[in-house]
Design a protein around this motif. Structure first.
Motif, PDB file in Angstrom:
ATOM      1  N   ASP A 123      40.549  15.096  34.232  1.00 45.62           N
ATOM      2  CA  ASP A 123      41.654  14.245  34.693  1.00 45.62           C
ATOM      3  C   ASP A 123      41.427  13.776  36.129  1.00 45.62           C
ATOM      4  N   GLN A 127      40.630   9.945  37.700  1.00 44.89           N
ATOM      5  CA  GLN A 127      41.407   9.435  38.835  1.00 44.89           C
ATOM      6  C   GLN A 127      40.482   8.801  39.874  1.00 44.89           C
ATOM      7  N   GLY A 174      46.822  18.205  31.048  1.00 43.69           N
ATOM      8  CA  GLY A 174      45.486  18.227  31.615  1.00 43.69           C
ATOM      9  C   GLY A 174      44.518  19.017  30.756  1.00 43.69           C
ATOM     10  N   HIS A 175      43.235  18.726  30.942  1.00 40.53           N
ATOM     11  CA  HIS A 175      42.193  19.407  30.183  1.00 40.53           C
ATOM     12  C   HIS A 175      41.869  20.718  30.891  1.00 40.53           C
ATOM     13  N   CYS A 250      44.747  10.916  24.961  1.00 37.62           N
ATOM     14  CA  CYS A 250      43.706  10.627  25.953  1.00 37.62           C
ATOM     15  C   CYS A 250      44.273  10.831  27.347  1.00 37.62           C
ATOM     16  N   ALA A 251      43.387  11.030  28.308  1.00 40.70           N
ATOM     17  CA  ALA A 251      43.826  11.053  29.700  1.00 40.70           C
ATOM     18  C   ALA A 251      43.978   9.610  30.158  1.00 40.70           C
ATOM     19  N   TYR A 253      46.249   6.829  32.952  1.00 44.50           N
ATOM     20  CA  TYR A 253      46.956   6.762  34.226  1.00 44.50           C
ATOM     21  C   TYR A 253      48.416   6.417  33.967  1.00 44.50           C
ATOM     22  N   PHE A 264      46.520  10.775  36.209  1.00 47.71           N
ATOM     23  CA  PHE A 264      45.917  10.873  34.881  1.00 47.71           C
ATOM     24  C   PHE A 264      46.357  12.169  34.204  1.00 47.71           C
ATOM     25  N   VAL A 265      46.976  12.021  33.046  1.00 46.18           N
ATOM     26  CA  VAL A 265      47.418  13.173  32.255  1.00 46.18           C
ATOM     27  C   VAL A 265      47.230  12.810  30.782  1.00 46.18           C
ATOM     28  N   GLY A 266      46.908  13.792  29.967  1.00 49.47           N
ATOM     29  CA  GLY A 266      46.703  13.549  28.547  1.00 49.47           C
ATOM     30  C   GLY A 266      48.007  13.338  27.798  1.00 49.47           C
ATOM     31  N   VAL A 299      46.955  19.020  37.854  1.00 50.30           N
ATOM     32  CA  VAL A 299      46.075  17.869  38.101  1.00 50.30           C
ATOM     33  C   VAL A 299      46.296  17.344  39.521  1.00 50.30           C
TER      34      VAL A 299
END
Length: 308
Positions: A123, A127, A174-175, A250-251, A253, A264-266, A299
């Motif tokens: 993430d 960014q 987040g991953h 998906c990540a 924005y 950026f977050v999933g 993140v």
């Protein structure tokens, strides 16, 4: 004229992805790496599978970004692995440097491309790619949720003895350790898993999903996962190249969606020929929303470390 996809980084994830893309036969593929001769050798090996498998994809291995010119999609897999003695912040800053340099070259030669970031921490790296590229948010994506969701679906299918195709699920956030598998919304052939699996067992599966990457690293001893990650990127590329408009986690924005701003977050997103076409907002209960906010905060900490 055939379309063109570049994969930056010819390690296990990158080269496996190039193989999968070559077999799709819908675009020529460039594999870039800084190691002399290595991407060239792997590209030649993949090309020689063409007569056997029946694809005509031109696969080019290179150490020169000029060969990536005019790419429609660029996938960034290159990065620095965490080594003993390195802190998380050290890793973030090292990969920030790598992704920044890669993105500058990507923009120079392919100013109209869509970037898919795979480098960890995912993430945060997406960014920095967005900031350095100056692209609109639609054209910078991060691959994480597809992989995390695939792991979740695999474990659910194994638990109930069903086909993975019958399992529908989402993993948000987040991953990393703070990801949010939405067990409440997970179904098997339309049946909620709460009717098929005990709450205690569901929680164990959720935790195994969060630890999915670490479990593989531990088993391998050296290295990390690459078959499932490369397949997950492939699904995103398919949706872009074929304009499938698939909805997948998906990540992306976020600009106010889910109450999260400039990060950026999933989350579930519709992906088509232009990249991000729509953020899908699903109704979360208070606990899920709290977990997603916590994940976003994690993140934010990484973004703060990068100073952006």
């Amino acid at each position: 004229m055939r379309r063109k996809i570049t994969v930056v980084g010819a390690g296990f994830v990158g080269s496996t992805l190039v193989q999968r893309l070559a077999e799709r036969d819908y675009a020529d593929v460039v594999m870039f790496d800084i190691v002399p001769n290595m991407p060239q050798g792997k590209a030649l090996d993949i090309m020689q599978a063409g007569p056997v498998l029946g694809f005509d994809t031109q696969v080019t291995g290179t150490n020169d970004y000029a060969d990536t010119v005019g790419s429609d999609i660029v996938v960034i897999t290159s990065g620095f692995p965490r080594k003993p003695g390195m802190t998380r912040d050290d890793l973030v800053k090292k990969n920030q440097e790598i992704v920044s340099q890669v993105t500058e070259q990507v923009v120079k030669y392919s100013p109209d491309c869509i970037i898919i970031c795979v480098t960890n921490p995912l993430d945060a790296m997406a960014q920095i790619a967005l900031k350095v590229s100056g692209f609109p948010r639609e054209r910078v994506l991060g691959m994480a949720g597809v992989l995390d969701t695939a792991r979740f679906r695999t474990f659910i299918a194994q638990e109930v003895g069903a086909s993975v195709r019958d399992v529908q699920a989402y993993v948000l956030g987040g991953h990393g350790d703070t990801m949010v598998p939405l067990a409440r919304m997970c179904t098997v052939a339309g049946v909620p898993i709460s009717q098929l699996i005990s709450p205690e067992r569901i929680e164990e599966i959720v935790q195994r999903t969060r630890d999915g990457g670490a479990e593989i690293v531990k088993l391998l001893g050296t290295g990390s996962a690459y078959y499932a990650p490369s397949a997950s990127v492939l699904q995103m590329v398919d949706s872009i190249m074929l304009d499938k408009k698939m909805i997948m986690p998906c990540a992306v924005y976020l600009q106010g969606e889910y109450g999260i701003h400039d990060l950026f977050v999933g989350v579930p997103a519709q992906i088509g020929s232009k990249g991000l076409e729509k953020v899908i907002e699903i109704e979360l209960n208070p606990s899920e929303r709290e977990q997603l906010t916590k994940s976003a905060d994690a993140v934010k900490e990484l973004v703060h470390v990068m100073g952006i």
